[in-house]
Write an enzyme that holds these catalytic residues in place. Structure first.
Site, short mmCIF file in Angstrom:
data_model
loop_
_atom_site.label_atom_id
_atom_site.label_comp_id
_atom_site.label_asym_id
_atom_site.label_seq_id
_atom_site.Cartn_x
_atom_site.Cartn_y
_atom_site.Cartn_z
N HIS A 174 0.81 -1.22 0.00
CA HIS A 174 0.00 0.00 0.00
C HIS A 174 0.85 1.28 0.00
CE1 HIS A 174 -3.57 -2.44 0.96
NE2 HIS A 174 -2.85 -3.04 1.87
O1 RIB Z 1 -4.56 0.06 4.93
C1 RIB Z 1 -3.18 0.00 4.70
C2 RIB Z 1 -2.46 0.98 5.56
O2 RIB Z 1 -2.59 0.62 6.93
C3 RIB Z 1 -0.93 0.99 5.30
O3 RIB Z 1 -0.44 2.28 5.54
C4 RIB Z 1 -0.40 0.04 6.32
O4 RIB Z 1 0.96 0.32 6.68
C5 RIB Z 1 -1.31 0.32 7.49
O5 RIB Z 1 -0.80 1.47 8.16
#
Ligand code: RIB
Ligand code: CA
Length: 328
Positions: free
Chosen positions: A239
């Site tokens: 992500h």
């Molecule tokens: O939903 C994904 C996010 O949540 C990313 O930033 C992961 O590191 C968690 O923080």
């Protein structure tokens, strides 16, 4: 042309990949890193950020610890996904101390000192960004850009059916940032498509450093568990790396919407975008609605492969329970 970036993180395996990407390319110049409680507690996220930067040779990048809890709620970590200390391969303990200034103050000070030049990449709960806005309401005008990994505009959430984790953990902060800062929201709508091919991760897991540790972070598993983790299904999503790759290769397509973040009840953290054909509300955010996933993969893999550093005696964190698929 290099982008000068402030990075607000809660490492976290995918946060670690973003930091590694920024260190791997001269096209991203890290002005400062601020840490926030999220995936794990602030002590862990701060130590992890400092240790990762030291391993990558970025010893001159200041790390400023920020909020140790959401604005008004109790912290809900994701240690079941990221490991008890936040990384599935822990670097050696860092030698440098964090700076004394608080994360929100550093964001404001650096933005004021470099008006119009810095891009803030926020990839954890938005507590620090909300506090920085309270300190400096002109922050959006002082920044060149604000890209947030957060939200699920038109897809299912990962922390609840309607909310992405970063927005779920601190919905009040997300509401303030969405209302006041006009962010670019890089949510699950596009980060659900950000995977590195399993074959690449498997190959790296049996390679030398740094690829072995990068494979562990990409797979959310200790190197010796990467094959099993990948056998469970599609590789985890990276992500947070998405906002970094977009600085390099414009892989995202954005659309403007009027939007609000829910803060009450079971839909806490939900991002409500008004996509009605006729609405009297003015757009206040840009939402990433599409991604060139093949360019994303190529840019990320090429950049990470270019990392050339001394290997470290990495110490694996053994998980007490199998990795959960939520958030990854
Ligand atoms: O939903 C994904 C996010 O949540 C990313 O930033 C992961 O590191 C968690 O923080
Ligand atoms: Ca994160």
């Amino acid at each position: 042309m290099a982008s000068s970036v402030l990075i607000d993180v809660d490492p976290g395996n995918d946060d670690a990949v973003l930091i590694a990407l920024a260190a791997a390319t001269e096209r991203l110049d890290i002005e400062a890193v601020t840490t926030v409680a999220g995936n794990v507690g602030l002590e862990h996220t701060t130590r992890n950020a400092r240790a990762i930067l030291e391993w990558l040779g970025e010893t001159d990048v200041p790390v400023a610890p920020g909020a140790d809890a959401p604005l008004v709620r109790e912290l809900e970590t994701a240690s079941h996904v990221h490991g008890p200390r936040g990384l599935h391969t822990q670097p050696p303990e860092p030698t440098a101390d964090p700076v004394a200034a608080a994360g929100a103050n550093v964001i404001v000070e650096r933005a004021r000192a470099n008006p119009g030049e810095l891009t803030l990449l926020a990839v954890g709960p938005l507590t620090n960004v909300a506090l920085a806005l309270a300190l400096e309401p002109e922050l959006p005008e002082l920044l060149d850009d604000l890209q947030v990994m957060g939200g699920a505009a038109f897809v299912t959430g990962n922390a609840s059916p309607t909310a992405e984790y970063n927005f779920y953990v601190d919905p009040e902060a997300a509401r303030r940032v969405v209302r006041q800062a006009g962010p670019k929201l890089v949510g699950l709508d596009v980060t659900n498509h950000t995977t590195v091919p399993s074959d690449t991760i498997r190959e790296w897991a049996s390679s030398d450093e740094p690829l072995r540790t990068l494979a562990s972070w990409l797979a959310y598993a200790a190197p010796e568990n990467v094959d099993d983790a990948l056998d469970e299904g599609t590789p985890p999503r990276v992500h947070d790396a998405t906002v970094g790759v977009d600085q390099l290769a414009d892989v995202l397509e954005f659309e403007s919407y009027p939007a609000e973040v829910e803060t009450y009840g079971s839909h806490r953290g939900a991002l409500a975008c008004d996509d009605r054909p006729r609405t009297d509300r003015e757009p206040n955010v840009e939402v990433a609605v599409d991604i060139d996933a093949s360019v994303f993969r190529a840019e990320l893999v090429d950049a990470l492969q270019s990392l050339n550093i001394e290997s470290w005696p990495a110490v694996q964190t053994r998980l007490s329970e199998p990795r959960s698929s939520m958030h990854s």
